[in-house]
Design a protein around this motif. Structure first.
Motif, PDB file in Angstrom:
ATOM      1  N   VAL A 141      75.896 -42.918  66.428  1.00 12.15           N
ATOM      2  CA  VAL A 141      77.094 -42.960  67.271  1.00 12.15           C
ATOM      3  C   VAL A 141      78.051 -41.837  66.880  1.00 12.15           C
ATOM      4  O   VAL A 141      78.601 -41.142  67.742  1.00 12.15           O
ATOM      5  CB  VAL A 141      77.800 -44.330  67.155  1.00 12.15           C
ATOM      6  CG1 VAL A 141      79.164 -44.297  67.834  1.00 12.15           C
ATOM      7  CG2 VAL A 141      76.934 -45.420  67.781  1.00 12.15           C
ATOM      8  N   GLN A 142      78.238 -41.627  65.586  1.00 13.80           N
ATOM      9  CA  GLN A 142      79.148 -40.586  65.114  1.00 13.80           C
ATOM     10  C   GLN A 142      78.667 -39.198  65.518  1.00 13.80           C
ATOM     11  O   GLN A 142      79.461 -38.364  65.988  1.00 13.80           O
ATOM     12  CB  GLN A 142      79.282 -40.679  63.596  1.00 13.80           C
ATOM     13  CG  GLN A 142      79.972 -41.943  63.119  1.00 13.80           C
ATOM     14  CD  GLN A 142      79.889 -42.136  61.614  1.00 13.80           C
ATOM     15  OE1 GLN A 142      79.051 -41.529  60.933  1.00 13.80           O
ATOM     16  NE2 GLN A 142      80.762 -42.987  61.071  1.00 13.80           N
ATOM     17  N   MET A 143      77.386 -38.945  65.355  1.00 11.77           N
ATOM     18  CA  MET A 143      76.827 -37.638  65.704  1.00 11.77           C
ATOM     19  C   MET A 143      76.834 -37.413  67.206  1.00 11.77           C
ATOM     20  O   MET A 143      77.105 -36.306  67.688  1.00 11.77           O
ATOM     21  CB  MET A 143      75.417 -37.509  65.147  1.00 11.77           C
ATOM     22  CG  MET A 143      75.325 -37.582  63.627  1.00 11.77           C
ATOM     23  SD  MET A 143      76.299 -36.303  62.805  1.00 11.77           S
ATOM     24  CE  MET A 143      75.348 -34.842  63.253  1.00 11.77           C
ATOM     25  N   ALA A 144      76.530 -38.450  67.975  1.00 11.77           N
ATOM     26  CA  ALA A 144      76.544 -38.339  69.433  1.00 11.77           C
ATOM     27  C   ALA A 144      77.952 -38.021  69.924  1.00 11.77           C
ATOM     28  O   ALA A 144      78.140 -37.212  70.845  1.00 11.77           O
ATOM     29  CB  ALA A 144      76.043 -39.633  70.058  1.00 11.77           C
ATOM     30  N   GLN A 145      78.939 -38.656  69.323  1.00 11.10           N
ATOM     31  CA  GLN A 145      80.332 -38.417  69.716  1.00 11.10           C
ATOM     32  C   GLN A 145      80.710 -36.943  69.520  1.00 11.10           C
ATOM     33  O   GLN A 145      81.342 -36.332  70.393  1.00 11.10           O
ATOM     34  CB  GLN A 145      81.254 -39.314  68.892  1.00 11.10           C
ATOM     35  CG  GLN A 145      82.728 -39.160  69.193  1.00 11.10           C
ATOM     36  CD  GLN A 145      83.563 -40.207  68.486  1.00 11.10           C
ATOM     37  OE1 GLN A 145      83.596 -41.355  68.909  1.00 11.10           O
ATOM     38  NE2 GLN A 145      84.224 -39.813  67.408  1.00 11.10           N
ATOM     39  N   PRO A 168      66.116 -45.426  65.785  1.00 14.20           N
ATOM     40  CA  PRO A 168      67.066 -44.488  65.187  1.00 14.20           C
ATOM     41  C   PRO A 168      68.328 -44.242  66.012  1.00 14.20           C
ATOM     42  O   PRO A 168      69.329 -43.750  65.478  1.00 14.20           O
ATOM     43  CB  PRO A 168      66.251 -43.196  65.048  1.00 14.20           C
ATOM     44  CG  PRO A 168      65.129 -43.330  66.023  1.00 14.20           C
ATOM     45  CD  PRO A 168      64.806 -44.783  66.054  1.00 14.20           C
ATOM     46  N   ASP A 169      68.303 -44.582  67.291  1.00 15.67           N
ATOM     47  CA  ASP A 169      69.482 -44.353  68.138  1.00 15.67           C
ATOM     48  C   ASP A 169      70.324 -45.618  68.307  1.00 15.67           C
ATOM     49  O   ASP A 169      70.954 -45.839  69.339  1.00 15.67           O
ATOM     50  CB  ASP A 169      69.073 -43.804  69.509  1.00 15.67           C
ATOM     51  CG  ASP A 169      68.121 -44.722  70.270  1.00 15.67           C
ATOM     52  OD1 ASP A 169      67.660 -45.731  69.689  1.00 15.67           O
ATOM     53  OD2 ASP A 169      67.853 -44.441  71.451  1.00 15.67           O
ATOM     54  N   GLN A 170      70.351 -46.444  67.245  1.00 20.12           N
ATOM     55  CA  GLN A 170      71.132 -47.680  67.280  1.00 20.12           C
ATOM     56  C   GLN A 170      72.032 -47.813  66.045  1.00 20.12           C
ATOM     57  O   GLN A 170      72.521 -48.898  65.765  1.00 20.12           O
ATOM     58  CB  GLN A 170      70.193 -48.894  67.353  1.00 20.12           C
ATOM     59  CG  GLN A 170      69.348 -48.944  68.616  1.00 20.12           C
ATOM     60  CD  GLN A 170      68.349 -50.095  68.608  1.00 20.12           C
ATOM     61  OE1 GLN A 170      67.762 -50.428  67.573  1.00 20.12           O
ATOM     62  NE2 GLN A 170      68.158 -50.724  69.749  1.00 20.12           N
ATOM     63  N   ILE A 205      83.373 -42.683  71.299  1.00 22.83           N
ATOM     64  CA  ILE A 205      82.338 -43.676  71.582  1.00 22.83           C
ATOM     65  C   ILE A 205      82.667 -44.949  70.818  1.00 22.83           C
ATOM     66  O   ILE A 205      82.818 -44.930  69.596  1.00 22.83           O
ATOM     67  CB  ILE A 205      80.942 -43.168  71.184  1.00 22.83           C
ATOM     68  CG1 ILE A 205      80.573 -41.936  72.012  1.00 22.83           C
ATOM     69  CG2 ILE A 205      79.900 -44.268  71.389  1.00 22.83           C
ATOM     70  CD1 ILE A 205      79.251 -41.299  71.618  1.00 22.83           C
ATOM     71  N   LEU A 206      82.781 -46.038  71.559  1.00 23.10           N
ATOM     72  CA  LEU A 206      83.036 -47.340  70.962  1.00 23.10           C
ATOM     73  C   LEU A 206      81.737 -48.140  70.913  1.00 23.10           C
ATOM     74  O   LEU A 206      80.998 -48.188  71.894  1.00 23.10           O
ATOM     75  CB  LEU A 206      84.059 -48.128  71.788  1.00 23.10           C
ATOM     76  CG  LEU A 206      85.470 -47.558  71.922  1.00 23.10           C
ATOM     77  CD1 LEU A 206      86.314 -48.499  72.784  1.00 23.10           C
ATOM     78  CD2 LEU A 206      86.110 -47.357  70.564  1.00 23.10           C
ATOM     79  N   ALA A 207      81.496 -48.767  69.783  1.00 20.34           N
ATOM     80  CA  ALA A 207      80.369 -49.691  69.636  1.00 20.34           C
ATOM     81  C   ALA A 207      80.929 -50.937  68.958  1.00 20.34           C
ATOM     82  O   ALA A 207      80.665 -51.185  67.773  1.00 20.34           O
ATOM     83  CB  ALA A 207      79.252 -49.057  68.819  1.00 20.34           C
ATOM     84  N   LEU A 267      74.707 -42.413  76.713  1.00 23.76           N
ATOM     85  CA  LEU A 267      76.025 -41.927  76.308  1.00 23.76           C
ATOM     86  C   LEU A 267      76.371 -40.607  76.981  1.00 23.76           C
ATOM     87  O   LEU A 267      77.530 -40.375  77.351  1.00 23.76           O
ATOM     88  CB  LEU A 267      76.078 -41.784  74.784  1.00 23.76           C
ATOM     89  CG  LEU A 267      76.025 -43.097  74.009  1.00 23.76           C
ATOM     90  CD1 LEU A 267      75.854 -42.831  72.520  1.00 23.76           C
ATOM     91  CD2 LEU A 267      77.273 -43.931  74.268  1.00 23.76           C
ATOM     92  N   THR A 268      75.369 -39.757  77.163  1.00 23.94           N
ATOM     93  CA  THR A 268      75.613 -38.459  77.807  1.00 23.94           C
ATOM     94  C   THR A 268      76.005 -38.627  79.265  1.00 23.94           C
ATOM     95  O   THR A 268      77.007 -38.063  79.728  1.00 23.94           O
ATOM     96  CB  THR A 268      74.368 -37.564  77.696  1.00 23.94           C
ATOM     97  OG1 THR A 268      74.056 -37.363  76.311  1.00 23.94           O
ATOM     98  CG2 THR A 268      74.612 -36.219  78.348  1.00 23.94           C
ATOM     99  N   VAL A 269      75.240 -39.420  80.008  1.00 24.33           N
ATOM    100  CA  VAL A 269      75.580 -39.600  81.425  1.00 24.33           C
ATOM    101  C   VAL A 269      76.847 -40.449  81.567  1.00 24.33           C
ATOM    102  O   VAL A 269      77.641 -40.262  82.495  1.00 24.33           O
ATOM    103  CB  VAL A 269      74.408 -40.207  82.231  1.00 24.33           C
ATOM    104  CG1 VAL A 269      73.215 -39.276  82.199  1.00 24.33           C
ATOM    105  CG2 VAL A 269      74.031 -41.590  81.734  1.00 24.33           C
ATOM    106  N   GLY A 270      77.065 -41.377  80.624  1.00 26.33           N
ATOM    107  CA  GLY A 270      78.289 -42.163  80.646  1.00 26.33           C
ATOM    108  C   GLY A 270      79.507 -41.292  80.438  1.00 26.33           C
ATOM    109  O   GLY A 270      80.540 -41.456  81.111  1.00 26.33           O
TER     110      GLY A 270
END
Length: 210
Positions: A127-131, A120-122, A144-146, A94-97
């Motif tokens: 997703v919310q925290m990464a965003q 844990p990264d699924q 971020i869309l999942a 997600l970071t490089v994307g």
């Protein structure tokens, strides 16, 4: 929307791209070589699927990550199933994307996560925290869309069949071998889905001919 689609050549990301394209979005498929054993098979499959969808994928090489961080999907000396967890893999994607999207003015990143998370990264919370974190790091609002995160592998294969996506073009084994190993997590999930539809089709056939 302009969307960076994380494309692995597998069934999940391929179905994700199909759905997003059907909705009319402008896609920038990104294949990430993080040093995985299956990278060449995955890249080949990614190119085939993208040609089918009339998309042009970009390949990013960060293979040093997998060479240093031990995992069964990057090191054939480790158990491909028991040691499948690669720490922070999806956060890395997600970071490089998002960084790739930043230079493309594409501030939406799509990832093909499914339900029933193993690692844990699924999860939705991940997703919310990464965003939030990636938006803060880039100084712009990143989304971020999942779109498959409430679906399982059977659901995803069902969508592929519904819309005529040739799943034979995809590659879903962590080993990188020509023939699926049958032992890795990805293989086992796919076998369950394929068995489900085989039995379903058999029952339908028997019902029609009885």
């Amino acid at each position: 929307m302009r969307i960076v689609a994380l494309a692995s050549g597998g069934l999940d990301s391929s179905v994700m791209m199909l759905l997003l394209k059907k909705e009319g979005h402008d896609l920038f498929p990104l294949f990430i070589d993080y040093g995985q054993l299956a990278r060449e098979r995955e890249w080949e499959a990614c190119q085939k699927i993208c040609r089918y969808l009339n998309l042009k994928p970009c390949r990013m090489d960060i293979s040093g990550f997998g060479k240093i961080i031990p995992s069964g999907i990057t090191n054939d000396n480790l158990d491909i199933e028991k040691n499948a967890f690669l720490p922070a893999r999806n956060l890395l994607f997600l970071t490089v994307g998002a960084s790739y999207g930043y230079v493309k003015s594409a501030y939406v990143i799509a990832i093909g996560l499914l339900s029933n998370p193993i690692f844990p990264d699924q999860t939705v919370k991940f997703v919310q925290m990464a965003q939030k974190s990636i938006s803060m790091a880039l100084g712009v609002d990143i989304k971020i869309l999942a779109p498959l995160i409430f679906l399982n592998k059977i659901d995803t294969m069902g969508l592929a069949r519904k819309y005529g996506l040739p799943s034979s073009l995809t590659y879903s084994c962590h080993s990188g071998n020509k023939e699926p190993c049958g032992f890795c997590i990805s293989c086992k999930e796919r076998v369950v889905a394929e068995d489900y539809f085989s039995k379903k089709n058999l029952k339908a056939h028997l019902k029609r001919t009885s």
